[in-house]
Design a protein around this motif. Structure first.
Motif, mmCIF file in Angstrom:
data_model
loop_
_atom_site.group_PDB
_atom_site.id
_atom_site.type_symbol
_atom_site.label_atom_id
_atom_site.label_comp_id
_atom_site.label_asym_id
_atom_site.label_seq_id
_atom_site.Cartn_x
_atom_site.Cartn_y
_atom_site.Cartn_z
ATOM 1 N N UNK A 184 0.797 -1.231 0.000
ATOM 2 C CA UNK A 184 0.000 0.000 0.000
ATOM 3 C C UNK A 184 0.822 1.270 0.000
ATOM 4 N N UNK A 185 2.008 1.217 -0.567
ATOM 5 C CA UNK A 185 2.879 2.388 -0.525
ATOM 6 C C UNK A 185 2.793 3.304 -1.725
ATOM 7 N N UNK A 186 2.612 2.730 -2.923
ATOM 8 C CA UNK A 186 2.658 3.586 -4.117
ATOM 9 C C UNK A 186 1.370 4.371 -4.297
ATOM 10 N N UNK A 187 0.287 3.886 -3.750
ATOM 11 C CA UNK A 187 -1.030 4.548 -3.769
ATOM 12 C C UNK A 187 -1.655 4.603 -5.155
ATOM 13 N N UNK A 208 -10.595 7.474 -0.675
ATOM 14 C CA UNK A 208 -10.190 6.319 -1.484
ATOM 15 C C UNK A 208 -9.284 5.370 -0.687
ATOM 16 N N UNK A 229 -6.613 1.743 -0.924
ATOM 17 C CA UNK A 229 -5.795 0.985 -1.866
ATOM 18 C C UNK A 229 -6.395 -0.408 -2.070
ATOM 19 N N UNK A 245 -4.565 -3.564 -0.457
ATOM 20 C CA UNK A 245 -4.598 -3.852 0.981
ATOM 21 C C UNK A 245 -6.010 -4.042 1.523
#
Lengths: 375, 595
Positions: A43-46, A58, A60, A63
């Motif tokens: 869930x880091x790049x979004x 919003x 992700x 996740x």
């Protein structure tokens, strides 16, 4: 099981499935940079943000687990605007030197930039500048191209169980590196290269050897051990430029250091392609001392490079096998069958090892069978 | 320090403010003086000396209460060299040193406050459990463990209406109830003491002032949810808080309030300390959990929420220090008592760290819903130096600025959210007309940008870009469209970031643009800083008609930019000037101009 609708299409999936996986099952592609199906969700790049009815902001898709009756939208103008901004932010801190990048044509970031038509950047500003400094001969780390997707960190931890790298520092200065920013000193399995979505991690061995679009793929089996991993040789101009592996194989696309980097023997001028039969007498027959013997052997080995040296001559397989069979028989008759022993190789498959011991027991007639891994 | 007959009690503020202004030295001199005076006023005999938690009005520290019999006298601004006279005149001759005692204005600071969490600060010696039990401490624990079921305990907390004091304001009772209902072989309760907002020291003061109230809250919470292990995640930068917690935990174990079979009830619970390593983001609950587990302190996406899958994957309740410190009082005095304070949706009291340009800076506890005006003018005593009140920044780097025209709003979760700010953990920075709002936004952005964990793109790169834009605006290099770009990017970051840090980081910018857009415009279009703060946009000069040629500015100038003969107007060389403002501050004749 849970039934949900994604972009108006209904699907029923096992509970615990992520929205991303459910969408993929429906053939709906959601862009993502940090997701890997075999690694824990991050869930880091979004980029995979989606809208879910009833949830204000919003979330992700990678996740978020599905739930009964969920209504998901994956591509609204609102989401696409956010994705555009995110991409723009990533690219504002990226060298954008695709012209000379190894990864061009095979780069997820480049692909997304193309589809979102990003050329100008509203956020151009400071870029992270790092020197490439690793002394190792295998893995090139160009941290300026790193987008901190954490895939390399996760594959090293979750698949390889090595944890050679981690994210250090904070915020904009965050950087993937080995402890204390030392040079990379790991197993060099190359898994990190395999999962890197950009040109941040590449193989030094295949620098400037050709990009993916010119590559012909040939599937084969790794010769290094009995595991029998599936390899895909990446060939350009009849030369292996790198080795990859496909995900739908028994090794799930993962390879070790040898499988990834150990392909140079194929095109090596030293590689033996035909059997050799010794023509020179063995040194022990001259009664030389061990130190001299060592020296002599070294000379012999170096002469091996020229296949038709004074020590060896090239032969056909038939001739070589006949000779070996003849010699075995002679030894057996002269000294008895138990004077012969044999070691199998770790590179052999199960089947090969079975045949090997069968040959030793049934043909040679001895139980002197062992394995190189014990010595 | 146990005492027998307390003829004289001396209480020295050893809260964050007291320590910073030399409270430890004051105590030392008191000790020495009392000993050498060789009177009945010896510590431990007829006189006791206590280090107590924050008195509240930190601006006047070191504050010392001297209680002789039933007469309490409070001294302000006490320095070590003042102590001998206090001992001699007050303690020996029984004549309070009236010139050093507080006046009526001191009490106005307290008039509108209602103290719950801070109520026993002046009674309790934080390093002595007996002083806590003497004022009713741990009675709530006894009551809960012997008389209430966990469900009943949760019902009381739910009824009280208390909401999380760490910032998000989630109802505490509901959180406990959800966790109670999750089945698991092990549950945890964590006290979040990773207070990191610039200018905020509420949690620190609570732990340093009354650590047992926090531990008691944890015991009750653990009993309610069914946890047997608890952690206090406390900043390593709070060494005194760590020390006092360590002592408190040890003392509580000694009294069988922690450990096995607590008070003979078969309830087992123990608390461990975990020291944070200085990352602001570890105040975010999932990052905090990762940190306790030994991982890099980075948040993860929710769900699953910690109440379902928290520390080591087990159901975990994470409560803020102040929330937990409220719990014993709610149990002791009842849910109705607690909910009698506050508004319909925001119950109870809230501790704020009132800082900035007000006269009375310090730690305050007020009922939810109090008017902002009351906090700033009645408690805070108005703006220092007679300047004009401009705005108040609440909620730290996640919060926003509330402009002076909204001074009559209520301070509670809903009202503050409506105007674009938050209650947050309780930081309250008051700004006056010499504060540049663009610079204030930049200050907070510098903080969040540096404290971003780096996991998600919008926060990692986005806050950096916001800061770059602010940098160029304050340097007079702002571009047409920069304000819109800040708004656009700020909103996108809020919507797409992973955790609360990124989701709130743009708030200081967005709220200052909302209320002070003209200041941004002045920076960009006119290259002027209306508050005359941004160095690149101001210039110092000397007004010849006022300059007496005294040479004060010349002497104080660190870059030797000022020249001039005595008794003749001086001149500032603009090229050499580093714009430190020293000449402006030192000139008695207002002859130095800042434009």
């Amino acid at each position: 099981m849970a039934t949900l609708t994604i972009d108006g299409k209904t699907i029923t999936v096992v509970e615990g499935t992520s929205v991303l996986d459910a969408a993929r099952k429906l053939g709906i592609s959601i862009p993502t940079l940090c997701h890997h199906p075999k690694l824990s969700p991050y869930g880091g790049c979004r980029m995979c943000i989606v809208e879910i009815k009833g949830i204000a902001r919003p979330v992700t898709a990678c996740t978020t687990p599905v739930s009964e009756g969920m209504e998901v939208s994956t591509s609204t103008p609102y989401l696409e605007k956010l994705r555009r901004t995110i991409l723009e932010l990533i690219l504002s801190d990226h060298p954008n030197d695709c012209m000379v990048c190894e990864k061009a044509g095979d780069c997820v970031l480049q692909e997304l930039a193309y589809f979102y038509g990003l050329r100008e950047n509203r956020f151009a500003g400071e870029r992270r500048i790092y020197a490439k400094r690793d002394g190792n001969p295998l893995i090139e780390r160009d941290m300026e191209k790193c987008i901190l997707c954490d895939k390399c960190v996760r594959v090293c931890d979750e698949v390889q169980r090595v944890r050679a790298i981690e994210i250090a520092y904070r915020g904009f200065k965050s950087k993937v590196c080995p402890p204390y920013e030392r040079d990379l000193d790991c197993e060099f399995c190359g898994q990190c290269i395999r999962v890197c979505p950009t040109g941040a991690l590449t193989g030094k061995k295949w620098a400037l050897k050709g990009r993916q679009k010119d590559i012909k793929e040939v599937d084969t089996i790794c010769p290094y051990c009995g595991c029998g991993c599936n390899l895909t040789l990446n060939i350009r101009k009849n030369e292996i430029v790198r080795v990859t592996s496909k995900e739908d194989t028994l090794n799930e696309g993962w390879l070790c250091s040898k499988g990834t980097f150990g392909y140079h023997f194929v095109n090596s001028p030293e590689r033996l392609k035909n059997p050799l039969i010794r023509i020179a007498p063995k040194s022990s027959e001259f009664g030389v001392r061990s130190s001299e013997l060592k020296e002599k052997l070294q000379t012999q080995n170096s002469k091996l490079k020229t296949q038709n040296s004074k020590l060896f001559r090239e032969a056909t397989w038939d001739e070589a096998l006949d000779l070996a069979a003849k010699r075995f028989r002679e030894i057996k008759e002269k000294h008895g069958h138990d004077s012969i022993g044999a070691l199998a190789s770790a590179r052999c498959t199960n089947e090969e090892n079975y045949l090997f011991q069968k040959f030793m027991r049934a043909v040679i007639g001895t139980n002197n069978v062992d394995h190189c891994a014990r010595y | 320090m146990k005492t027998e007959k307390n003829d004289i009690k001396i209480k020295v503020c050893m809260g964050p403010g007291g320590i910073a202004t030399g409270g430890a030295d004051v105590i030392k001199v008191f000790k020495d003086d009392l000993a050498s005076a060789n009177i009945k006023a010896k510590i431990g005999k007829g006189c006791s000396l206590h280090k107590v938690g924050c008195f509240g009005l930190c601006a006047r520290d070191v504050l010392v209460d001297v209680i002789v019999g039933k007469n309490k006298t409070t001294y302000q601004y006490v320095k070590p060299d003042m102590v001998p006279r206090i001992v001699k005149e007050h303690l020996i001759e029984n004549n309070p040193v009236s010139e050093w005692t507080v006046g009526d204005d001191y009490y106005s600071f307290y008039n509108k406050q209602i103290k719950v969490v801070l109520s026993e600060f002046s009674e309790v010696d934080p390093e002595d459990i007996d002083t806590y039990t003497a004022v009713g401490g741990y009675e709530a624990t006894k009551k809960v463990l012997t008389k209430f079921t966990p469900e009943k305990t949760i019902a009381i907390i739910k009824k009280s209406g208390i909401r999380g004091r760490g910032g998000a304001g989630f109802p505490t009772g509901v959180k406990w109830e959800i966790c109670r209902k999750v089945e698991s072989d092990q549950k945890f309760i964590i006290c979040n003491a990773d207070e990191g907002d610039p200018g905020a020291f509420m949690d620190r003061a609570v732990i340093e002032g009354n650590p047992h109230s926090v531990i008691e809250g944890m015991i009750i919470g653990a009993y309610a949810i069914g946890a047997t292990k608890g952690y206090v995640y406390v900043r390593a930068e709070y060494p005194l808080a760590v020390e006092r917690l360590t002592i408190a935990i040890k003392q509580a174990r000694g009294k069988n309030l922690l450990g096995e079979n607590i008070l003979g009830t078969k309830f087992n619970f123990d608390v461990r300390l975990k020291l944070g390593a200085g990352a602001f983001v570890c105040g975010e609950e999932t990052a905090l959990i990762a940190s306790i587990e030994g991982q890099r302190g980075m948040p993860r996406a929710k769900p699953p929420f910690p109440v379902h899958s928290g520390l080591w994957g087990k159901p975990t309740v994470i409560n803020n220090v102040e929330t937990l410190a409220n719990v014993p009082y709610i149990i002791r005095k009842g849910a109705d008592w607690f909910s009698s304070f506050g508004t319909e949706k925001s119950k109870g009291t809230k501790v704020f760290a009132l800082t900035g340009k007000v006269k009375n800076t310090g730690l305050i506890e007020v009922p939810m819903g109090i008017l902002l005006r009351e906090i700033i003018y009645d408690i805070g005593g108005g703006i220092e130096g007679g300047k004009a009140f401009k705005a108040v920044q609440t909620g730290g780097p996640s919060g926003g600025c509330i402009p002076a025209e909204l001074v009559d709003i209520n301070v509670d979760y809903e009202s503050l959210a409506k105007v674009g700010s938050i209650v947050g953990s309780g930081g309250m920075v008051v700004l006056d007309d010499t504060d540049c709002m663009v610079s204030i936004a930049k200050f907070f952005l510098e903080f969040t940008q540096a404290e971003s964990c780096g996991k998600c793109v919008p926060c990692r790169v986005g806050t950096k870009r916001l800061l770059e834009i602010l940098d160029r605006i304050t340097a007079g290099k702002g571009r047409e469209g920069d304000i819109e770009l800040l708004e656009d990017l700020g909103n996108d970051i809020k919507l797409s970031s992973l955790c609360g840090l990124g989701q709130t980081a743009p708030n200081p910018i967005l709220s200052t643009i909302k209320y002070f857009r003209h200041e941004y415009e002045a920076h960009i279009k006119e290259q002027k800083c209306p508050a005359k703060v941004c160095k690149d946009l101001i210039e110092y000069g000397i007004l010849e008609e006022f300059c007496k040629g005294c040479g004060a500015c010349l002497r104080v100038c660190p870059s030797k930019a000022i020249t001039g003969e005595k008794k003749k107007p001086h001149i500032i060389s603009v090229d050499v000037c580093i714009k430190c403002g020293a000449c402006f501050d030192v000139c008695k004749f207002k002859a130095v101009k800042k434009e």
